[in-house]
Design an enzyme around this catalytic site. Structure first.
Site, PDB file in Angstrom:
ATOM      1  N   LYS A  98       0.948  -1.303   0.000  1.00  0.00           N
ATOM      2  CA  LYS A  98      -0.149   0.112  -0.183  1.00  0.00           C
ATOM      3  C   LYS A  98       1.014   1.104  -0.002  1.00  0.00           C
ATOM      4  O   LYS A  98       0.709   2.200  -0.710  1.00  0.00           O
ATOM      5  CB  LYS A  98      -0.861  -0.014   1.247  1.00  0.00           C
ATOM      6  CG  LYS A  98      -1.058   1.442   1.753  1.00  0.00           C
ATOM      7  CD  LYS A  98      -2.181   1.107   3.224  1.00  0.00           C
ATOM      8  CE  LYS A  98      -1.513   1.445   4.558  1.00  0.00           C
ATOM      9  NZ  LYS A  98      -1.381   3.085   4.628  1.00  0.00           N
ATOM     10  N   ASN A  99       1.818   1.342   0.882  1.00  0.00           N
ATOM     11  CA  ASN A  99       2.446   2.485   1.069  1.00  0.00           C
ATOM     12  C   ASN A  99       3.669   2.614  -0.199  1.00  0.00           C
ATOM     13  O   ASN A  99       4.512   3.765  -0.098  1.00  0.00           O
ATOM     14  CB  ASN A  99       3.380   2.641   2.279  1.00  0.00           C
ATOM     15  CG  ASN A  99       2.351   2.675   3.392  1.00  0.00           C
ATOM     16  OD1 ASN A  99       1.401   3.031   3.002  1.00  0.00           O
ATOM     17  ND2 ASN A  99       2.827   2.417   4.667  1.00  0.00           N
ATOM     18  N   CYS A 153      -4.005  10.301  12.302  1.00  0.00           N
ATOM     19  CA  CYS A 153      -5.109   9.230  13.117  1.00  0.00           C
ATOM     20  C   CYS A 153      -4.531   9.057  14.545  1.00  0.00           C
ATOM     21  O   CYS A 153      -3.601   9.758  15.010  1.00  0.00           O
ATOM     22  CB  CYS A 153      -5.024   7.811  12.430  1.00  0.00           C
ATOM     23  SG  CYS A 153      -3.372   7.446  11.856  1.00  0.00           S
ATOM     24  N   ARG A 201       0.859  14.032  13.742  1.00  0.00           N
ATOM     25  CA  ARG A 201       1.198  13.722  12.364  1.00  0.00           C
ATOM     26  C   ARG A 201       1.418  15.378  11.696  1.00  0.00           C
ATOM     27  O   ARG A 201       0.658  15.529  10.997  1.00  0.00           O
ATOM     28  CB  ARG A 201       0.249  13.027  11.505  1.00  0.00           C
ATOM     29  CG  ARG A 201      -0.187  11.746  12.159  1.00  0.00           C
ATOM     30  CD  ARG A 201       0.750  10.532  12.238  1.00  0.00           C
ATOM     31  NE  ARG A 201       1.212  10.071  11.017  1.00  0.00           N
ATOM     32  CZ  ARG A 201       0.567   9.191  10.537  1.00  0.00           C
ATOM     33  NH1 ARG A 201      -0.338   8.737  10.870  1.00  0.00           N
ATOM     34  NH2 ARG A 201       1.100   8.736   9.191  1.00  0.00           N
ATOM     35  N   ASP A 226       5.374   0.226  12.148  1.00  0.00           N
ATOM     36  CA  ASP A 226       3.793  -0.154  11.947  1.00  0.00           C
ATOM     37  C   ASP A 226       3.517  -1.596  12.313  1.00  0.00           C
ATOM     38  O   ASP A 226       2.503  -2.080  12.382  1.00  0.00           O
ATOM     39  CB  ASP A 226       3.580  -0.364  10.341  1.00  0.00           C
ATOM     40  CG  ASP A 226       3.708   1.182   9.811  1.00  0.00           C
ATOM     41  OD1 ASP A 226       3.704   1.075   8.582  1.00  0.00           O
ATOM     42  OD2 ASP A 226       3.574   2.183  10.713  1.00  0.00           O
ATOM     43  N   ARG A 276      -8.000  -0.505   5.244  1.00  0.00           N
ATOM     44  CA  ARG A 276      -7.376   0.345   4.486  1.00  0.00           C
ATOM     45  C   ARG A 276      -6.048  -0.186   3.985  1.00  0.00           C
ATOM     46  O   ARG A 276      -5.370   0.106   2.984  1.00  0.00           O
ATOM     47  CB  ARG A 276      -6.909   1.351   5.726  1.00  0.00           C
ATOM     48  CG  ARG A 276      -8.018   2.105   5.805  1.00  0.00           C
ATOM     49  CD  ARG A 276      -7.610   3.444   6.800  1.00  0.00           C
ATOM     50  NE  ARG A 276      -6.360   4.208   6.099  1.00  0.00           N
ATOM     51  CZ  ARG A 276      -5.412   4.785   6.826  1.00  0.00           C
ATOM     52  NH1 ARG A 276      -5.698   4.907   8.178  1.00  0.00           N
ATOM     53  NH2 ARG A 276      -4.455   5.282   6.177  1.00  0.00           N
TER      54      ARG A 276
HETATM   55  C1  EPZ Z   1       4.666   6.685   6.674  1.00  0.00           C
HETATM   56  O1  EPZ Z   1       4.110   7.650   7.253  1.00  0.00           O
HETATM   57  C2  EPZ Z   1       3.733   5.524   6.449  1.00  0.00           C
HETATM   58  N1  EPZ Z   1       2.647   5.938   5.892  1.00  0.00           N
HETATM   59  C3  EPZ Z   1       3.415   5.173   7.782  1.00  0.00           C
HETATM   60  O2  EPZ Z   1       2.736   4.182   8.005  1.00  0.00           O
HETATM   61  C4  EPZ Z   1       4.779   4.829   8.796  1.00  0.00           C
HETATM   62  O3  EPZ Z   1       4.009   4.356  10.107  1.00  0.00           O
HETATM   63  C5  EPZ Z   1       5.577   5.886   8.693  1.00  0.00           C
HETATM   64  O4  EPZ Z   1       5.950   6.393   7.576  1.00  0.00           O
HETATM   65  C6  EPZ Z   1       6.842   5.465   9.719  1.00  0.00           C
HETATM   66  O5  EPZ Z   1       7.271   4.349   8.893  1.00  0.00           O
HETATM   67  C7  EPZ Z   1       2.867   6.072   4.453  1.00  0.00           C
HETATM   68  O6  EPZ Z   1       3.679   5.740   3.708  1.00  0.00           O
HETATM   69  C8  EPZ Z   1       1.786   6.456   3.736  1.00  0.00           C
HETATM   70  P1  EPZ Z   1       6.802   9.907   8.823  1.00  0.00           P
HETATM   71  P2  EPZ Z   1       4.380   9.215   7.563  1.00  0.00           P
HETATM   72  O7  EPZ Z   1       6.611  11.307   8.238  1.00  0.00           O
HETATM   73  O8  EPZ Z   1       5.392   9.505   6.293  1.00  0.00           O
HETATM   74  C9  EPZ Z   1       7.511  13.188  12.257  1.00  0.00           C
HETATM   75  C10 EPZ Z   1       0.685   2.714   7.806  1.00  0.00           C
HETATM   76  O9  EPZ Z   1       0.062   2.005   8.910  1.00  0.00           O
HETATM   77  N2  EPZ Z   1       7.106  14.300  11.288  1.00  0.00           N
HETATM   78  O10 EPZ Z   1       8.017   9.053   8.408  1.00  0.00           O
HETATM   79  O11 EPZ Z   1       3.533  10.110   7.863  1.00  0.00           O
HETATM   80  C11 EPZ Z   1       6.180  12.516  12.407  1.00  0.00           C
HETATM   81  O12 EPZ Z   1       5.365  13.066  13.663  1.00  0.00           O
HETATM   82  C12 EPZ Z   1       1.117   4.043   8.055  1.00  0.00           C
HETATM   83  O13 EPZ Z   1       0.641   2.326   6.952  1.00  0.00           O
HETATM   84  C13 EPZ Z   1       7.049  15.664  11.422  1.00  0.00           C
HETATM   85  O14 EPZ Z   1       7.609  16.000  12.591  1.00  0.00           O
HETATM   86  O15 EPZ Z   1       5.574   9.161   8.788  1.00  0.00           O
HETATM   87  C14 EPZ Z   1       6.820  11.067  13.209  1.00  0.00           C
HETATM   88  O16 EPZ Z   1       7.011  11.206  14.348  1.00  0.00           O
HETATM   89  C15 EPZ Z   1       0.867   4.309   9.441  1.00  0.00           C
HETATM   90  N3  EPZ Z   1       6.853  16.626  10.615  1.00  0.00           N
HETATM   91  C16 EPZ Z   1       8.169  11.067  12.264  1.00  0.00           C
HETATM   92  O17 EPZ Z   1       8.200  12.253  11.567  1.00  0.00           O
HETATM   93  C17 EPZ Z   1       6.716  16.404   9.383  1.00  0.00           C
HETATM   94  O18 EPZ Z   1       6.349  17.125   8.639  1.00  0.00           O
HETATM   95  C18 EPZ Z   1       7.911   9.901  11.292  1.00  0.00           C
HETATM   96  O19 EPZ Z   1       6.833  10.210  10.477  1.00  0.00           O
HETATM   97  C19 EPZ Z   1       6.674  15.006   8.906  1.00  0.00           C
HETATM   98  C20 EPZ Z   1       6.776  13.849   9.793  1.00  0.00           C
END
Ligand code: EPZ
Length: 433
Positions: free
Chosen positions: A28-29, A123, A128, A320, A413
């Protein structure tokens, strides 16, 4: 509105009886981002091994609203046409149900010099934020105006400017978004401290195949030379196997399986799971593109050792799968320690596991202890999000008795027809609307 559905699951009471083969679907991702990248194309392209999940349906709805058409040519195959794309305003009603809709912002900004989108909304796993995205777009020459919970981003002169961006956090979707923005920006974009998830490399390789100039994929520093719209005619993206599905089924097999083959997977993408489950005493047979989990009783009576789990960006242990690993640890001998380093709201499910008979103690928003083994009892539970929902399905399977897991929409999802696929392994699972 999503129909309210639940799964009724008859638990195995700790017995490991499931046998058979389960095929892993496309990631999915990975496919969500490749679909988003279609905005960078003058014509479009085809995709295969696309999972039939809610998130894919949502991103296709969002793209259709922008003027991108998708023809479904087979159960898992689509042909995308972006020649008539004519809109850069992302509708709240759909994007609010799809966190990853934020990855549309980069391509739209790069192609049209403007984008309007609602705050994507998180979520239950954390707030996020999107500060990294907004700061990066400003560095590329964009101006951001916020008006009633929406962002209006525009570029003076219409074209993003290539620049150097250091990601404060190695964010997965921010890395992908800036790669896509850089494809049509003027000049060179150098991204540092990039995330290393395989889905990012898979996206980048496909964009290169269609004319993008990207180097450094798979490393923390990625360079993109800006150019023209990409050409995808005759090209097909083959979605890589879903490593989170693979890990989910490995944990399920370790807890409830007698002999289960996880087929169509990419073992190289789940090295952290292989290491963790092997350390706990699970017998795994790793092949070219399948992993077999067997529970022969003679292996120390099938007891698993407690261990410490610390989530980490790829290739570390994936956040995840943290909730699913916790279910495994409730059945391991001794005290285990969980450290969720990525998100600040991803341990809430432990309360529900305790109501099912687990013995877990939350130390703070990031850390918990789990004492095992404890028998689990069936219960009626609400899935708070996609991955905790899958963890509850596995907990219900370990438990004694008949459980009810609500909010099937969340689980679907990311897991295509999970009830049909589990039933094929011998699971007694019934969908209730
Ligand atoms: C991706 O989310 C995945 N989703 C998530 O999977 C996964 O848990 C996550 O990466 C971490 O591996 C998709 O790819 C669609 P991040 P993402 O930005 O990119 C902080 C699932 O179940 N952050 O790597 O949104 C954030 O708060 C989902 O498939 C900022 O601070 O995660 C987090 O603490 C759940 N500012 C950390 O970075 C920003 O602008 C990592 O988040 C962006 C992120």
């Amino acid at each position: 509105m999503d129909k309210k559905e639940s799964f009724e699951i008859v638990g195995l009471g700790g017995k490991r009886t499931l046998t058979g083969k389960i095929e892993v679907k496309g990631a999915k991702n990975a496919v969500l981002k490749v679909l988003a990248s279609s905005i960078l194309f003058k014509d479009g392209f085809s995709l295969t091994n696309v999972p039939d999940t809610e998130d894919v349906a949502r991103i296709l709805e969002l793209l259709a609203d922008l003027g991108v058409t998708a023809e479904r040519t087979a159960h898992d195959a689509y042909t995308i046409d972006t020649s008539k794309i004519n809109n850069w305003v992302i509708k709240p009603e759909i994007s609010k149900r799809l966190r990853s809709s934020v990855v549309l912002t980069g391509p739209l900004l790069a192609r049209f010099g403007q984008v309007t989108f609602p705050y994507p909304g998180g979520c239950v796993i954390g707030k996020r934020p999107i500060d990294i995205f907004l700061e990066g777009f400003e560095k590329m020459g964009a101006e951001i105006v916020t008006e009633n919970d929406s962002y209006k981003i525009s570029v003076v002169g219409g074209k993003l400017k290539g620049t150097a961006i250091f990601l404060r956090v190695p964010s997965v979707t921010a890395t992908e978004t800036f790669i896509m923005a850089g494809v049509l920006a003027e000049g060179k974009t150098v991204l540092e401290n990039c995330a290393l998830e395989p889905e990012i490399e898979s996206l980048g390789r496909f964009l290169i195949e269609c004319g993008a100039k990207i180097s450094g994929l798979g490393t923390p520093t990625i360079t993109i030379e800006g150019g023209d719209l990409l050409a995808g005619a005759g090209k097909t993206y083959q979605t890589i196997p879903d490593r989170i599905e693979t890990g989910s089924f490995m944990i399920l097999a370790a807890l409830c399986g007698k002999d289960i083959e996880i087929a169509g997977c990419e073992p190289n993408h789940v090295q952290s799971l292989i290491a963790m489950l092997s350390e706990a005493g699970v017998s795994l047979e790793v092949n070219e593109n399948s992993i077999r989990v067997t529970n022969n009783k003679d292996s120390a009576e099938g007891k698993y050792r407690a261990l410490d789990i610390k989530t980490h960006e790829y290739p570390g242990f994936p956040t995840d799968l943290q909730a699913l690993a916790a279910v495994f640890l409730t059945q391991a001998e001794g005290e285990s320690f969980i450290f969720e380093t990525i998100f600040e709201g991803r341990l809430g499910y432990l309360e529900t596991l305790n109501q099912m008979g687990a013995n877990a103690k939350m130390l703070d928003a990031h850390r918990a202890l789990v004492y095992g083994p404890t028998p689990l009892r069936a219960r009626e539970v609400e899935s708070p999000d996609l991955r905790a929902g899958m963890a509850y399905i596995i907990a219900a399977l370990v438990a004694e008795g008949k459980s009810l897991v609500h909010n099937v929409y969340y689980i679907e999802r990311g897991y295509e027809k999970i009830d049909d696929r589990l039933a094929k392994l011998g699971v007694s699972i019934r969908r209730i609307t």
